[in-house]
Design an enzyme around this catalytic site. Structure first.
Site, short mmCIF file in Angstrom:
data_model
loop_
_atom_site.label_atom_id
_atom_site.label_comp_id
_atom_site.label_asym_id
_atom_site.label_seq_id
_atom_site.Cartn_x
_atom_site.Cartn_y
_atom_site.Cartn_z
CE LYS A 81 -17.90 -13.57 9.93
NZ LYS A 81 -18.35 -12.28 10.49
N GLY A 138 -12.66 -4.31 0.63
CA GLY A 138 -14.06 -3.92 0.78
C GLY A 138 -14.51 -2.98 -0.33
NE ARG A 195 -4.29 -1.67 1.70
CZ ARG A 195 -5.21 -2.12 2.53
NH1 ARG A 195 -5.05 -2.00 3.83
NH2 ARG A 195 -6.30 -2.69 2.07
N GLY A 215 -7.59 -7.55 0.92
CA GLY A 215 -6.40 -7.35 1.73
C GLY A 215 -5.65 -8.66 2.00
P1 ADP Z 1 -9.81 -10.83 1.75
O1 ADP Z 1 -9.20 -10.00 2.84
O2 ADP Z 1 -8.83 -11.13 0.65
O3 ADP Z 1 -11.11 -10.28 1.25
P2 ADP Z 1 -11.10 -12.57 3.64
O4 ADP Z 1 -10.85 -11.56 4.70
O5 ADP Z 1 -12.48 -12.80 3.19
O6 ADP Z 1 -10.16 -12.28 2.37
O7 ADP Z 1 -10.61 -14.00 4.14
C1 ADP Z 1 -9.27 -14.27 4.51
C2 ADP Z 1 -9.20 -15.33 5.57
O8 ADP Z 1 -9.95 -16.48 5.21
C3 ADP Z 1 -7.79 -15.79 5.81
O9 ADP Z 1 -7.36 -15.32 7.06
C4 ADP Z 1 -7.89 -17.32 5.76
O10 ADP Z 1 -7.19 -17.95 6.81
C5 ADP Z 1 -9.38 -17.55 5.91
N1 ADP Z 1 -9.79 -18.87 5.38
C6 ADP Z 1 -9.62 -19.35 4.14
N2 ADP Z 1 -10.05 -20.63 4.06
C7 ADP Z 1 -10.50 -20.97 5.29
C8 ADP Z 1 -11.05 -22.16 5.87
N3 ADP Z 1 -11.22 -23.26 5.14
N4 ADP Z 1 -11.39 -22.13 7.17
C9 ADP Z 1 -11.20 -21.01 7.91
N5 ADP Z 1 -10.70 -19.87 7.43
C10 ADP Z 1 -10.34 -19.83 6.14
#
Ligand code: ADP
Ligand code: MG
Length: 404
Positions: A202, A384, A37, A360
């Site tokens: 999620k 986001g 960033r 992120g």
């Molecule tokens: P981004 O920041 O790229 O939008 P998110 O915040 O939605 O991504 O999700 C990232 C998190 O999802 C990571 O910390 C990762 O550990 C978690 N994650 C991925 N797969 C799983 C899983 N099978 N069970 C639990 N957490 C998971």
């Protein structure tokens, strides 16, 4: 897109220009672990420096509670910014107090100051418009013009993003322009086949984007923690994996709608199941419908997509001309569960067309896995913000710069 550009501000030589960047970098023990960033903010800052502006950079870092908190100081960022710009950066110990005023007063043409964390002030993120406006007025008093370049925060109605843009002559910086150019290519006539890959933790975070993109894409690949809600919606048991039971009906609806639209929702056929949430956990690959069929039964945890799924996803990605990926495929922070994420990142580097990483954690994941930024079509600095853009939402931080 009708965003006001830097040129619209006229000559900025000798003017004090306050620049809202998103320098919210991950820190571990005071050391920046991913400076993406900071690097992304350089084009705008260099453009202003070259014009002879007096550059006043502001940003937030983390989520302090509206009061000074040394853990969230931007001091380490000032040092990194100085290294990357190749010139001194004056760091102010506060945001609108005498520290900031002195720092700004000391600037010569082409000099740069970074003010302390915006969120040390309750007005920055206050729900009260009056409080935000009052804080923005104090920021505005430090400068003659405002440049908004924190793409990661343009979906937020916060003082330094929204009210400040109304308090001074304002324009969008080069990072916001670049991010929007790419997001526009993902929404206005993307070249088919268009694939969206979603993962992360999620489903509920990503429902809006699934809803909006479903009619626009050819394939939707589902990995990460959210895949288990999809498997459960198909009637499979998922052990102790992440599951959002309150989203099962919505997910079923999406599966039906996808079928009607002729969109392929590709779900994992195999999953890496672990004994516990730890790097030293025992783990095995199981078919998606037999997750509980291990020694750990219902306490087994799905922490990554399996190798067969990774290969299939990679094939769909490589055959696409437009790909947007948000959300790691597994718990990449634990080395044994980073394999799926690595395979998807690798495939994205081979796309003949536009391959975009957004989010992120996703951006941090590809860098942590050793990929270079220029191997991808684009790595978005805003998770986001890019999701909300792709959901078709109005973003206040862009509207205030003339975008419609
Ligand atoms: P981004 O920041 O790229 O939008 P998110 O915040 O939605 O991504 O999700 C990232 C998190 O999802 C990571 O910390 C990762 O550990 C978690 N994650 C991925 N797969 C799983 C899983 N099978 N069970 C639990 N957490 C998971
Ligand atoms: Mg995240």
């Amino acid at each position: 897109m009708t965003l006001r550009t830097l040129e619209s501000l006229g000559s900025l030589a000798g003017k004090r220009v306050i620049v809202r960047c998103d320098l919210n970098v991950p820190l571990k023990d005071g050391v920046i672990t991913d400076d993406g960033r900071v690097r992304a903010s350089l084009p705008t800052l260099n453009a202003l420096i070259n014009q002879g502006a007096r550059v006043v950079v502001v940003s937030h870092l983390g989520r302090p509670d509206g009061a000074p908190d040394a853990r969230y100081s931007l001091a380490p960022v000032a040092q990194r910014l100085s290294e990357l710009l190749g010139k001194p950066v004056t760091f102010a110990r506060d945001t609108v107090g005498s520290g900031a005023q002195d720092a700004v007063a000391s600037l010569g043409d082409g000099d740069v100051a970074l003010l302390e964390n915006l969120r040390f002030n309750p007005g920055e993120t206050s729900k009260s418009e009056d409080e935000r406006t009052a804080f923005a007025a104090k920021l505005a008093a430090l400068a003659d013009a405002f440049v908004s370049d924190g793409f990661g925060v343009v979906h937020r109605k916060q003082a330094s993003v929204y009210e400040l843009a109304q308090a001074l002559p304002s324009a969008a910086g080069l990072l916001i322009q670049a991010e929007l150019d790419v997001l526009d290519r993902l929404t206005e006539n993307p070249e088919a086949p268009y694939t969206v890959v979603l993962g992360g933790s999620k489903v509920s975070d990503k429902l809006g984007v699934i809803d909006h993109l479903l009619p626009r894409v050819n394939s939707l690949l589902i990995g990460g923690g959210m895949l288990f809600t999809f498997l459960a919606a198909l009637g499979h048991k998922v052990g102790s994996s992440l599951l959002e039971s309150d989203q099962l009906d919505t997910v079923k609806e999406y599966l039906t709608r996808a079928e009607q639209l002729g969109v392929e929702i590709v779900l994992p056929t195999d999953v890496v199941v672990a004994s516990k949430f730890a790097a030293d956990a025992e783990h095995v690959v199981r078919p998606a419908e037999a997750i509980e069929d291990t020694d750990w039964g219902a306490s087994g945890l799905g922490l990554d997509i399996g190798p067969e799924t990774a290969e299939r996803f990679a094939g769909v990605i490589r055959a696409s001309h437009t790909v947007f990926w948000n959300g790691p495929m597994g718990v990449f922070e634990l080395a044994p569960f980073a394999t799926g994420t690595r395979a998807i990142a690798e495939a994205l580097t081979q796309v003949d067309g536009l391959g975009v990483v957004g989010g992120g954690d996703s951006a941090a994941a590809v860098r942590a896995l050793g990929f270079a930024d220029d191997q991808f079509g684009h790595i978005s600095t805003g998770g986001g913000a890019s999701l909300e853009f792709l959901e078709g939402k109005r973003l206040p931080g862009l509207e205030v710069l003339g975008w419609q």
